[in-house]
Design a protein around this motif. Structure first.
Motif, PDB file in Angstrom:
ATOM      1  N   SER A 173      -8.573   9.461   6.611  1.00 40.85           N
ATOM      2  CA  SER A 173      -8.986   8.252   5.918  1.00 40.85           C
ATOM      3  C   SER A 173      -9.347   7.186   6.942  1.00 40.85           C
ATOM      4  N   ALA A 174      -9.759   6.028   6.438  1.00 41.37           N
ATOM      5  CA  ALA A 174     -10.075   4.881   7.290  1.00 41.37           C
ATOM      6  C   ALA A 174      -9.329   3.668   6.769  1.00 41.37           C
ATOM      7  N   THR A 175      -9.058   2.717   7.666  1.00 37.57           N
ATOM      8  CA  THR A 175      -8.216   1.589   7.281  1.00 37.57           C
ATOM      9  C   THR A 175      -8.368   0.444   8.263  1.00 37.57           C
ATOM     10  N   ARG A 176      -7.910  -0.747   7.840  1.00 39.76           N
ATOM     11  CA  ARG A 176      -7.641  -1.827   8.777  1.00 39.76           C
ATOM     12  C   ARG A 176      -6.146  -1.894   9.095  1.00 39.76           C
ATOM     13  N   GLY A 177      -5.348  -1.030   8.434  1.00 39.84           N
ATOM     14  CA  GLY A 177      -3.948  -0.967   8.814  1.00 39.84           C
ATOM     15  C   GLY A 177      -2.980  -0.529   7.742  1.00 39.84           C
ATOM     16  N   ASN A 178      -2.871  -1.256   6.636  1.00 39.42           N
ATOM     17  CA  ASN A 178      -1.815  -0.976   5.666  1.00 39.42           C
ATOM     18  C   ASN A 178      -2.075   0.288   4.863  1.00 39.42           C
ATOM     19  N   HIS A 179      -3.318   0.554   4.507  1.00 39.11           N
ATOM     20  CA  HIS A 179      -3.660   1.808   3.826  1.00 39.11           C
ATOM     21  C   HIS A 179      -3.331   2.987   4.732  1.00 39.11           C
ATOM     22  N   GLY A 180      -3.657   2.862   6.013  1.00 39.56           N
ATOM     23  CA  GLY A 180      -3.363   3.931   6.961  1.00 39.56           C
ATOM     24  C   GLY A 180      -1.874   4.140   7.154  1.00 39.56           C
ATOM     25  N   GLN A 181      -1.111   3.050   7.221  1.00 42.74           N
ATOM     26  CA  GLN A 181       0.341   3.182   7.323  1.00 42.74           C
ATOM     27  C   GLN A 181       0.906   3.870   6.087  1.00 42.74           C
ATOM     28  N   SER A 182       0.368   3.516   4.927  1.00 42.33           N
ATOM     29  CA  SER A 182       0.810   4.124   3.681  1.00 42.33           C
ATOM     30  C   SER A 182       0.612   5.635   3.706  1.00 42.33           C
ATOM     31  N   LEU A 183      -0.578   6.062   4.105  1.00 34.84           N
ATOM     32  CA  LEU A 183      -0.877   7.499   4.128  1.00 34.84           C
ATOM     33  C   LEU A 183      -0.055   8.212   5.192  1.00 34.84           C
ATOM     34  N   LYS A 232       0.803  -1.226   0.000  1.00 30.72           N
ATOM     35  CA  LYS A 232       0.000   0.000   0.000  1.00 30.72           C
ATOM     36  C   LYS A 232       0.834   1.274   0.000  1.00 30.72           C
ATOM     37  N   VAL A 233       2.053   1.207   0.523  1.00 34.28           N
ATOM     38  CA  VAL A 233       2.882   2.407   0.621  1.00 34.28           C
ATOM     39  C   VAL A 233       3.046   3.086  -0.732  1.00 34.28           C
ATOM     40  N   ARG A 234       3.032   2.302  -1.797  1.00 34.59           N
ATOM     41  CA  ARG A 234       3.221   2.854  -3.141  1.00 34.59           C
ATOM     42  C   ARG A 234       2.077   3.809  -3.510  1.00 34.59           C
ATOM     43  N   GLY A 235       0.846   3.405  -3.190  1.00 34.17           N
ATOM     44  CA  GLY A 235      -0.294   4.242  -3.510  1.00 34.17           C
ATOM     45  C   GLY A 235      -0.300   5.539  -2.726  1.00 34.17           C
ATOM     46  N   GLY A 236       0.048   5.460  -1.450  1.00 35.68           N
ATOM     47  CA  GLY A 236       0.077   6.669  -0.626  1.00 35.68           C
ATOM     48  C   GLY A 236       1.072   7.690  -1.147  1.00 35.68           C
ATOM     49  N   LEU A 237       2.234   7.223  -1.587  1.00 37.76           N
ATOM     50  CA  LEU A 237       3.251   8.149  -2.094  1.00 37.76           C
ATOM     51  C   LEU A 237       2.788   8.862  -3.359  1.00 37.76           C
ATOM     52  N   SER A 269     -10.389   4.643  -0.127  1.00 45.72           N
ATOM     53  CA  SER A 269      -9.619   3.398  -0.164  1.00 45.72           C
ATOM     54  C   SER A 269      -9.301   2.976  -1.588  1.00 45.72           C
ATOM     55  N   PHE A 270     -10.067   3.507  -2.545  1.00 43.77           N
ATOM     56  CA  PHE A 270      -9.814   3.190  -3.961  1.00 43.77           C
ATOM     57  C   PHE A 270      -9.859   4.482  -4.745  1.00 43.77           C
ATOM     58  N   HIS A 271      -8.812   4.743  -5.518  1.00 44.72           N
ATOM     59  CA  HIS A 271      -8.699   5.976  -6.301  1.00 44.72           C
ATOM     60  C   HIS A 271      -7.673   5.722  -7.405  1.00 44.72           C
ATOM     61  N   PRO A 272      -7.831   6.349  -8.581  1.00 46.05           N
ATOM     62  CA  PRO A 272      -6.869   6.126  -9.658  1.00 46.05           C
ATOM     63  C   PRO A 272      -5.416   6.354  -9.260  1.00 46.05           C
ATOM     64  N   ASP A 273      -5.148   7.357  -8.425  1.00 44.01           N
ATOM     65  CA  ASP A 273      -3.767   7.596  -7.999  1.00 44.01           C
ATOM     66  C   ASP A 273      -3.258   6.475  -7.101  1.00 44.01           C
ATOM     67  N   LEU A 274      -4.130   5.936  -6.251  1.00 43.69           N
ATOM     68  CA  LEU A 274      -3.725   4.801  -5.419  1.00 43.69           C
ATOM     69  C   LEU A 274      -3.431   3.582  -6.294  1.00 43.69           C
ATOM     70  N   VAL A 275      -4.281   3.354  -7.275  1.00 46.71           N
ATOM     71  CA  VAL A 275      -4.071   2.223  -8.187  1.00 46.71           C
ATOM     72  C   VAL A 275      -2.787   2.419  -8.992  1.00 46.71           C
ATOM     73  N   ARG A 276      -2.571   3.630  -9.477  1.00 47.14           N
ATOM     74  CA  ARG A 276      -1.358   3.916 -10.257  1.00 47.14           C
ATOM     75  C   ARG A 276      -0.116   3.669  -9.402  1.00 47.14           C
ATOM     76  N   GLY A 277      -0.200   4.020  -8.128  1.00 49.00           N
ATOM     77  CA  GLY A 277       0.936   3.786  -7.245  1.00 49.00           C
ATOM     78  C   GLY A 277       1.208   2.317  -7.015  1.00 49.00           C
TER      79      GLY A 277
END
Length: 326
Positions: free
Chosen positions: A74-84, A51-56, A146-154
């Protein structure tokens, strides 16, 4: 959603904070599956997950286009939040992260360590996400979905690395939580004009995408009670579902027991620790072992952030004794 040049630019952005992760062919896993297998080790990123890739990539655009943003939420179960939290700290942007009550203790600690303000709310991810959205509306904080084109691109940058290392994969198994990972794999495969079959993986206890894929329309579930918290999704994202429905061949459901066995297999065969979602791809491949003979198989080990107490209680409780050879 994006083209190959945009994906290459995203890879350059990610590379400023995350070195390319390894893709290894482990012989013991090959023996276990009875065929050649390559593992993409996203458990080796600075947050221990892909997930860190999407956050960057998301924060890079946000900071350029809205430099005066007072903060993100944002909201998360963990990895998305760590990424952001990781990405926000690199841009000196405050981050508020909502998690459900009873969330992973160690993922919560990691988010705080990266500088996020952590708020516990609700009994599951959906409740936490809805409360985060309400707070965003009256505080002016920027809500990161939790889902966005920039997150997917990352996150697609890990698939770009994998496919350029192993362009001849016959099939790639990818876990599904909110859908960014598998969507990124589908996009990268298509942009590189490869023929790799992409198979999604969900928990039998949180099968919303699998049910939706079978029905051809969005299907929600009332609960998501899997121990593999990275796959604990009740409501599929419509955009993610549309891409998965078009680009994936099928979605395999795995039980928590199968995931636990896969975590043990990763440890014994590769000495890598996988969290539940991280081991799901291997669990699915083991379930479909008879279909894989003669194929070159890719597995996404999407993360290794499993609480030690959960590991002992879930993974090791029923582990078979190890035979010691003199």
């Amino acid at each position: 959603m994006f083209d190959l040049k945009e994906l290459e630019r995203a890879h350059a952005i990610v590379g400023q904070g995350v070195p390319a992760t390894p893709a290894h062919a482990w012989p013991l896993l090959a023996q276990r599956l009875g065929t050649e297998v390559v593992v993409k080790h996203e458990n080796h990123t600075p947050i221990g997950a892909f997930k860190v890739r999407g956050g960057l990539v998301y924060l890079d655009r946000l900071k350029r286009e809205r430099p005066n943003t007072p903060g993100i939420i944002s909201a998360t179960r963990g990895n998305h939040g760590q990424s952001l939290a990781f990405a926000a700290s690199r841009h000196s942007v405050p981050a508020v992260i909502y998690v459900p009550r009873g969330n992973s203790v160690e993922k919560n600690r990691a988010m705080k360590a990266f500088g996020a303000e952590l708020v516990e709310h609700g009994e599951d991810f959906q409740a936490a996400a809805e409360e985060a959205q309400r707070r965003a509306q009256f505080t002016g904080l920027h809500m990161v979905p939790s889902f966005h084109p920039d997150l997917v691109r990352g996150v697609a940058t890990y698939a770009l690395e994998l496919f350029r290392t192993a362009p001849d994969l016959d099939v790639l198994y990818v876990p599904i939580g909110q859908g960014s990972g598998i969507s990124g794999c589908i996009m990268a495969r298509d942009l590189l004009d490869l023929k790799t079959e992409i198979v999604g993986v969900q928990s039998t206890e949180a099968p919303s995408y699998a049910l939706s894929f079978a029905a051809g329309k969005i299907v929600t579930t009332k609960t998501s009670n899997t121990l593999a918290d990275g796959m604990a999704t009740r409501i599929p994202d419509a955009d993610a579902f549309a891409l998965i429905r078009k680009g994936a061949s099928r979605i395999v459901q795995v039980t928590d027991d199968e995931v636990a066995a896969a975590i043990r297999a990763y440890w014994t065969d590769t000495h890598n620790l996988a969290e539940g979602a991280g081991a799901a791809a291997l669990a699915a491949a083991l379930q479909e072992k008879t279909k894989l003979s003669g194929k070159r198989v890719g597995l996404v080990l999407s993360g290794g952030n499993i609480d030690f107490d959960l590991f002992k209680r879930w993974v090791m409780a029923d582990a078979p004794p190890q035979r010691v050879v003199a």
